[in-house]
Write an enzyme that holds these catalytic residues in place. Structure first.
Site, mmCIF file in Angstrom:
data_model
loop_
_atom_site.group_PDB
_atom_site.id
_atom_site.type_symbol
_atom_site.label_atom_id
_atom_site.label_comp_id
_atom_site.label_asym_id
_atom_site.label_seq_id
_atom_site.Cartn_x
_atom_site.Cartn_y
_atom_site.Cartn_z
ATOM 1 N N PHE A 1 27.934 62.087 11.590
ATOM 2 C CA PHE A 1 28.144 60.701 12.025
ATOM 3 C C PHE A 1 29.323 60.009 11.339
ATOM 4 O O PHE A 1 29.724 58.926 11.750
ATOM 5 C CB PHE A 1 26.875 59.844 11.836
ATOM 6 C CG PHE A 1 25.720 60.280 12.697
ATOM 7 C CD1 PHE A 1 25.691 59.990 14.047
ATOM 8 C CD2 PHE A 1 24.666 61.007 12.150
ATOM 9 C CE1 PHE A 1 24.626 60.397 14.849
ATOM 10 C CE2 PHE A 1 23.606 61.423 12.933
ATOM 11 C CZ PHE A 1 23.583 61.111 14.293
ATOM 12 N N HIS B 1 18.181 58.861 19.558
ATOM 13 C CA HIS B 1 19.533 59.052 19.026
ATOM 14 C C HIS B 1 20.295 57.725 19.092
ATOM 15 O O HIS B 1 20.104 56.936 20.031
ATOM 16 C CB HIS B 1 20.264 60.119 19.855
ATOM 17 C CG HIS B 1 21.509 60.628 19.228
ATOM 18 N ND1 HIS B 1 22.724 59.997 19.370
ATOM 19 C CD2 HIS B 1 21.740 61.715 18.441
ATOM 20 C CE1 HIS B 1 23.642 60.658 18.704
ATOM 21 N NE2 HIS B 1 23.069 61.712 18.126
ATOM 22 N N TYR C 1 32.364 65.543 15.582
ATOM 23 C CA TYR C 1 33.189 64.842 16.565
ATOM 24 C C TYR C 1 34.358 65.747 16.952
ATOM 25 O O TYR C 1 34.906 66.457 16.120
ATOM 26 C CB TYR C 1 33.743 63.547 15.971
ATOM 27 C CG TYR C 1 32.686 62.523 15.606
ATOM 28 C CD1 TYR C 1 31.794 62.023 16.554
ATOM 29 C CD2 TYR C 1 32.598 62.016 14.302
ATOM 30 C CE1 TYR C 1 30.840 61.075 16.216
ATOM 31 C CE2 TYR C 1 31.652 61.066 13.960
ATOM 32 C CZ TYR C 1 30.771 60.602 14.923
ATOM 33 O OH TYR C 1 29.830 59.656 14.586
ATOM 34 N N ASP D 1 26.796 68.358 16.459
ATOM 35 C CA ASP D 1 28.012 69.070 16.068
ATOM 36 C C ASP D 1 29.089 68.038 15.751
ATOM 37 O O ASP D 1 28.914 66.849 16.014
ATOM 38 C CB ASP D 1 28.462 70.079 17.132
ATOM 39 C CG ASP D 1 28.907 69.429 18.434
ATOM 40 O OD1 ASP D 1 28.558 68.252 18.667
ATOM 41 O OD2 ASP D 1 29.590 70.093 19.220
#
Length: 330
Positions: free
Chosen positions: A186, A295, A175, A173
């Site tokens: 990202f 991740h 930031y 989701d």
């Protein structure tokens, strides 16, 4: 009255110097006026309609042609964002409040690929939920602030047309800090400190391809090259991670992934972390390529993200299919 001095023979034969005409400034309303235009673009003559003439385009290097194409794609992306911004401004002026989600997805190729998706009952309920969140924020100073800003909610789709998707990077989701979210997984706007996940992505890029670490975290350049930077959930409350999970976004982004899987061929899916790898079930692995790794967050990057070489492997796959590789350097 003072008389002019008589002209000499030198004066008679000396040609007056031509005054240089100042080039007219770009119109502030032009979508491309704010773009960092490549030098090759300004040097190349055009055919009068803004496109490079055939005689001059043959003289351009592949790198110059690539920069020109990238500038065109960036201009289209920003036109889409301007359409969204204009619709939001008009809605506020009319006192209509939160703009419906269906009015914020404006990229034509996605509208054709996902016909009627945002008119389905789950999407209408999602829109009502977001309207309620926004209303509480507007009516109560302690209400919820939503990220990203409305015009950036569908930035991933409005920036990467369906027909240009070559690779997909899946996030979770947005930031949830002020000024961070910009609708691309990202990515953060220029001037915003790099989150740890993005800093680790840049470290892996340097190790993998020798890319220098950029001074900013805006990944818009990737998206316009065909890298879909898609979060599973497209909105979030300020400072509350996963606060908009299970409200309907997952059904929408699953539809995006399934549509890519069904309608396209040879797309590279980069699945980082367990949440992204759960989406593997939506992808036809006989038609597409899946790269898995841990991740890139600070907690897990050392457990399999560093050293995965996903960026060079993506380019190798694309080149094997006869497609242009991604220029990952920002």
């Amino acid at each position: 009255m003072e008389m002019a001095p008589p002209k000499t023979l030198l004066d008679l034969f000396q040609r007056p110097s031509k005054r240089l005409r100042a080039s007219s400034p770009a119109s502030p309303s032009s979508p491309a006026s704010s773009l960092p235009v490549a030098k090759s673009l300004s040097a190349a003559p055009d055919g009068g309609d803004g496109t490079t003439s055939s005689s001059s385009s043959s003289d351009l290097t592949p790198a110059q042609k690539s920069r020109i194409e990238l500038n065109k794609l960036l201009a289209k992306s920003r036109r889409n964002l301007k359409i969204c911004s204009d619709r939001i401004s008009r809605s506020k002026a009319e006192g209509a409040g939160y703009v419906k989600l269906e009015e914020l997805l404006v990229e034509e190729t996605w509208l054709k690929a996902l016909p009627g998706e945002l008119q389905k009952p789950y999407a209408k309920n999602l829109c009502k939920f977001l309207q309620a969140e926004a209303s509480s924020a507007a009516g109560d100073v302690k209400g919820h602030v939503i990220y990203p800003p409305q015009h950036l909610i569908f930035n991933a789709l409005n920036s990467t047309s369906f027909d240009r998707v070559k690779a997909v990077i899946l996030g979770q989701d947005p930031y949830h800090g002020p000024g961070q979210a910009m609708g691309l997984a990202f990515s953060v706007p220029e001037g915003i400190k790099l989150p740890s996940s993005l800093a680790n992505i840049f470290k892996e890029l340097k190790q993998d391809l020798g890319c220098s670490i950029p001074s900013h975290g805006n990944l818009e350049r990737w998206s316009t090259q065909g890298v879909l930077l898609l979060n599973a959930v497209l909105t979030v409350r300020s400072h509350q991670a996963n606060s908009h999970a299970k409200k309907g976004w997952e059904q929408f982004t699953d539809a995006v992934i399934k549509t890519i899987s069904n309608e396209k061929k040879g797309v590279v899916f980069l699945l980082w972390g367990n949440s992204a790898q759960e989406k593997r079930r939506l992808i036809d692995e006989t038609k597409h390529h899946i790269l898995k790794a841990a991740h890139p967050s600070g907690l897990s990057a050392n457990r399999g993200f560093f050293g995965c070489r996903h960026f060079s492997r993506t380019n190798q796959i694309l080149e094997n299919m006869g497609l242009d590789p991604i220029d990952w350097q920002l």
